[in-house]
Scaffold this active site. Structure first.
Site, PDB file in Angstrom:
ATOM      1  N   HIS A 123       0.817  -1.213   0.000  1.00 36.74           N
ATOM      2  CA  HIS A 123       0.000   0.000   0.000  1.00 36.74           C
ATOM      3  C   HIS A 123       0.846   1.256   0.000  1.00 36.74           C
ATOM      4  O   HIS A 123       2.010   1.230   0.376  1.00 36.74           O
ATOM      5  CB  HIS A 123      -0.881   0.013   1.256  1.00 36.74           C
TER       6      HIS A 123
ATOM      7  N   HIS B  85       5.185   6.564  -0.706  1.00 36.38           N
ATOM      8  CA  HIS B  85       6.008   5.388  -0.999  1.00 36.38           C
ATOM      9  C   HIS B  85       5.243   4.107  -0.745  1.00 36.38           C
ATOM     10  O   HIS B  85       4.194   4.112  -0.082  1.00 36.38           O
ATOM     11  CB  HIS B  85       7.270   5.396  -0.131  1.00 36.38           C
TER      12      HIS B  85
END
Lengths: 171, 171
Positions: free
Chosen positions: A34, A115
């Site tokens: 995720h 990220h």
């Protein structure tokens, strides 16, 4: 209770990330691959259901965003975490800003770097062993994200999805 | 791609289930504690996004349902899986029926038993060791479920949430 709002990338990118996460990410079992949009946070003076309804309304006004993976990078020496660096853009930062309603209390206070983590909680030796290999891999990839999810954390660490916010861009 | 529609019970019940799942459920790392409503299934002639939109519309007309855990039980000798038995009711069965749109192809064909798995993939010995203890535990619990989620499975096994369907009961 701890909450987070995350985007799950396409199955293709998740599968790719998991080839690393399975071996190198201590959080592999706690949540699928995720990109955190907001969190972890707690709710102040608001129940989960009500908070989710307000966040849903805000998110509905936001537009889908481009998720562009540039390359693998590392947070070392601050922490031994390797991640896929996502190019920040106005839609991602605007979404984060819009979702930061006054009842949301961020637990961590550090600069936001979009990220996808693929390795973490490694020893220095492990980290140094794999960072070279990971950096040589080509992760360039672009896709459109049209939804994010509100999750809460269970006692022993795993995260469960409570609500899905569609970024439909209705003004 | 494999899909499923599940309900995640309250954090309280998930935490309770995970005290067992952590030790005894080989799928602990793949998905949080859940009650499967429909699946696993594949989609025939329909993309995920379009399918999700149609399912969302159907689910919105369904009412929240009561999730009533009665006791722990076992699927042995068919399979060494221990689960929390959920009392079937018209809302659960009606929801399952309503979501079974024509593009949904169920992969497994067995009678539907609403449940939350807490232990599976055990040897006969392990199963027989813990079933007595688990059955003595009091799991009686009732709560209202007002949402279910559409998930898809990644290559290495974990499930990711794609969409959340709120059961608002709008007629």
């Amino acid at each position: 209770m701890k909450y987070g709002i995350v985007a799950f990338p396409s199955k293709e990118l998740q599968d790719r990330a998991n080839t690393y996460r399975k071996r190198y990410d201590a959080h592999y079992a706690l949540i699928p691959p995720h990109m955190t949009v907001l969190g972890p946070f707690t709710l102040e003076g608001k129940e989960m259901k009500e908070a989710a309804a307000e966040l849903l309304e805000v998110a509905a006004k936001q537009k889908p965003f481009e998720l562009k993976v540039m390359r693998a990078s590392t947070f070392a020496p601050i922490t031994n975490a390797i991640y896929l660096k996502i190019e920040p853009n106005d839609e991602i930062l605007g979404l984060r800003e819009a979702l930061s309603l006054d009842f949301i209390k961020n637990i961590e206070d550090h600069q936001y770097v979009p990220h996808i983590t693929i390795a973490q909680k490694m020893s220095d030796g492990e980290h140094d062993d794999i960072i070279g290999q990971v950096k040589m891999d080509n992760f360039e990839h672009t896709e459109t994200i049209d939804r994010v999810h509100l999750l809460y954390q269970l006692e022993d660490g795993p995260w469960t999805v409570y609500e899905t916010f569609t970024l439909s861009g209705d003004e």
